[in-house]
Design a protein around this motif. Sequence first.
Motif, PDB file in Angstrom:
ATOM      1  N   ILE A 311       0.855  -1.184   0.000  1.00 14.45           N
ATOM      2  CA  ILE A 311       0.000   0.000   0.000  1.00 14.45           C
ATOM      3  C   ILE A 311       0.895   1.240   0.000  1.00 14.45           C
ATOM      4  O   ILE A 311       1.630   1.475   0.956  1.00 14.45           O
ATOM      5  N   ALA A 313       0.981   5.210   0.182  1.00 16.93           N
ATOM      6  CA  ALA A 313       0.080   6.242   0.676  1.00 16.93           C
ATOM      7  C   ALA A 313       0.647   7.633   0.400  1.00 16.93           C
ATOM      8  O   ALA A 313       1.782   7.932   0.788  1.00 16.93           O
ATOM      9  N   PHE A 324       0.739   9.578   7.575  1.00 15.30           N
ATOM     10  CA  PHE A 324       0.222   8.213   7.500  1.00 15.30           C
ATOM     11  C   PHE A 324       0.963   7.250   8.434  1.00 15.30           C
ATOM     12  O   PHE A 324       0.746   6.042   8.362  1.00 15.30           O
ATOM     13  N   TRP A 327      -0.934   4.669  10.351  1.00 17.43           N
ATOM     14  CA  TRP A 327      -1.635   3.641   9.590  1.00 17.43           C
ATOM     15  C   TRP A 327      -0.912   2.296   9.632  1.00 17.43           C
ATOM     16  O   TRP A 327      -1.525   1.249   9.411  1.00 17.43           O
ATOM     17  N   VAL A 337       2.574  -1.117   4.423  1.00 14.18           N
ATOM     18  CA  VAL A 337       2.073   0.244   4.230  1.00 14.18           C
ATOM     19  C   VAL A 337       3.273   1.176   4.129  1.00 14.18           C
ATOM     20  O   VAL A 337       4.078   1.265   5.061  1.00 14.18           O
ATOM     21  N   PRO A 339       4.113   5.000   3.498  1.00 17.04           N
ATOM     22  CA  PRO A 339       3.851   6.419   3.257  1.00 17.04           C
ATOM     23  C   PRO A 339       4.951   7.024   2.377  1.00 17.04           C
ATOM     24  O   PRO A 339       6.142   6.761   2.581  1.00 17.04           O
ATOM     25  N   LEU A 379      -3.035   4.759  -2.606  1.00 17.97           N
ATOM     26  CA  LEU A 379      -3.973   5.471  -1.753  1.00 17.97           C
ATOM     27  C   LEU A 379      -3.535   6.924  -1.614  1.00 17.97           C
ATOM     28  O   LEU A 379      -2.366   7.200  -1.331  1.00 17.97           O
ATOM     29  N   TRP A 381      -4.713  11.058  -0.231  1.00 19.91           N
ATOM     30  CA  TRP A 381      -5.623  11.890   0.555  1.00 19.91           C
ATOM     31  C   TRP A 381      -5.554  13.310   0.001  1.00 19.91           C
ATOM     32  O   TRP A 381      -4.471  13.866  -0.154  1.00 19.91           O
ATOM     33  N   SER A 385      -4.577  12.047  -3.689  1.00 13.66           N
ATOM     34  CA  SER A 385      -5.469  11.181  -4.470  1.00 13.66           C
ATOM     35  C   SER A 385      -5.189  11.307  -5.958  1.00 13.66           C
ATOM     36  O   SER A 385      -5.239  10.328  -6.712  1.00 13.66           O
ATOM     37  N   ALA A 388      -2.034   9.440  -6.781  1.00 17.66           N
ATOM     38  CA  ALA A 388      -2.307   8.000  -6.822  1.00 17.66           C
ATOM     39  C   ALA A 388      -3.010   7.614  -8.121  1.00 17.66           C
ATOM     40  O   ALA A 388      -2.676   6.608  -8.762  1.00 17.66           O
ATOM     41  N   ALA A 517      -7.952  11.265   7.915  1.00 20.69           N
ATOM     42  CA  ALA A 517      -6.950  10.212   7.674  1.00 20.69           C
ATOM     43  C   ALA A 517      -5.823  10.321   8.688  1.00 20.69           C
ATOM     44  O   ALA A 517      -5.231   9.316   9.100  1.00 20.69           O
ATOM     45  N   ALA A 525      -8.401   3.704   8.084  1.00 20.21           N
ATOM     46  CA  ALA A 525      -7.615   2.543   7.674  1.00 20.21           C
ATOM     47  C   ALA A 525      -8.464   1.278   7.708  1.00 20.21           C
ATOM     48  O   ALA A 525      -8.292   0.376   6.870  1.00 20.21           O
TER      49      ALA A 525
END
Length: 546
Positions: A311, A313, A324, A327, A337, A339, A379, A381, A385, A388, A517, A525
Amino acid sequence: MPTEPVAERTRSAYSALDEAFVQAGLDGHAHFLNWGYEPIAGLADGAVPGLAQPGANEACERLVAELLGPVALDGLRVADIGCGRGGALDIVTRRYHPLAAIGLDLSADNIAGARRLLAGRRVRLQLADACALPLADGSQEVVLNLESSGAYPDMGAFLRHVRRVLAPGGLFLHGDLWPSELVGPFLETMEEMGFVLESLRDVTRQVCRARDRMPAGLMARLAGARRAADVQDYFAAPGSAMYDCLDRGAITYLLGRWRRSAEAAGAADTALLETRAARIEALLGEARASLAERADWFPFGGPRRGADVNILAFPHAVAGASAFKAWQGQFPRDWQVSPVQLPGREGRIAEPPFTTLSAAVEALLPKVRPYRDTPLVLLGWSLGSKIAFELAHRLEQEGTCRPLLVVAGVCPGPHEPLPDLRSFFGEDGMETRLRLLGGTPENILASGEMLSALQTTMEGDTAMAASYRSEAVIRAPMLALSATQDDLVSKEAVESWRPRTAGGFTHRRLEGGHFMARDDAPAVAGVVKDAVAERLRQGDRQAEVA
């Protein structure tokens, strides 16, 4: 024949390791020096069930069990070359009844540890050089050699001795790491030397998974006064250069089973095998340089080929990867994950920020491509976004991969502009704006010089958002998130992502504000985790139908 300095360096390294175990209080438990094996769903295992016992050494026992496979050792003469602290011989003598068992190792400290572990067993332990084995011709039916040969200065001499001491038809069970480009030459050389390959397994992913599950803090306990990086490489700890080489496939961990042919061995040129140690060291050097740059982009850990899910982020405008950080504890431990840290923030505050989204994506593509074979979730924010989405579009466009899922949080679709941040913050000063955005350390907020640098970052992010428009349609499915108390982005604006995907669209409305977030990481999450898990289940169902 090995030179004295090489042998002495090996003994010294094992002596230092023995001392580290004692100082860390692990001496009575450290029966193995191998990296372990952790089964992975979908990948075949070879161990006899029940051979590895539950406990602190289970992963290490499992690697031995995978090396042994279905081979029954009852009534056979077994030699473990590079026996270490006796763990493999403990398994052999606990489960089977060999006619004779012998362990040889270059290190007196290792032999002493093995004697403590195997006291009372019918096992002969002896100091010996693997490149000059003191065993009679044809005296063994099985020779084990696990994660030891990397220290041998003359691999050709070792292999010739193995063939000499094996009875015709005897088995050589070998497990170790090889530079991937030397795997082919290694197999050819074994054939030339009179070994018939019965099975060969690449268990790199399973070994990396075992390393992923190392106890937290173990490396710090073992490092002591030694360089932490050296200790981490020795144990292939996550984040080390050795782990990176394994994860990227530059180095391969092989488990092989060879049978000694009864025919006379041919002359084999083993010179290429002697480059193994130097090539591994070169790969480690390259990895160290790469990891330094990688840490800039992924300060809390980057993607892994061995992860069940990766993932990536992307935080909101001006914020850094720490937005993040919370998360990382919200997902299964085999999900990575990562970031993403863009230039111009936190540890990269001195770097000029991107001013176009296309430039950001161009810089990110090489960081993502190596992980195309693992399920990938992108992912973002707010502004993240759009990064991504465009990254997903480019990956699909170039045929690299189709992401498992793209998540867009509190952001209008890519064909619509982001709202003007100034209208949200009003006339508030830079410090107040950054406090609202979050992710900026207090020492930076208190520094006029740093605030000036972040002013540049905010301007860069504003330019990035203003200059980006896209009506592309991606094949990856999308999850869009809106917040009930978001004064910046409306539910309708988030809904506008729907026509941007042909892979299925889901819109979830969550209780919270624009920065939830960061402010309510578990809740957000959790929604993402459920969506990713459902995508994985759908993939499994489709695979079953196919």
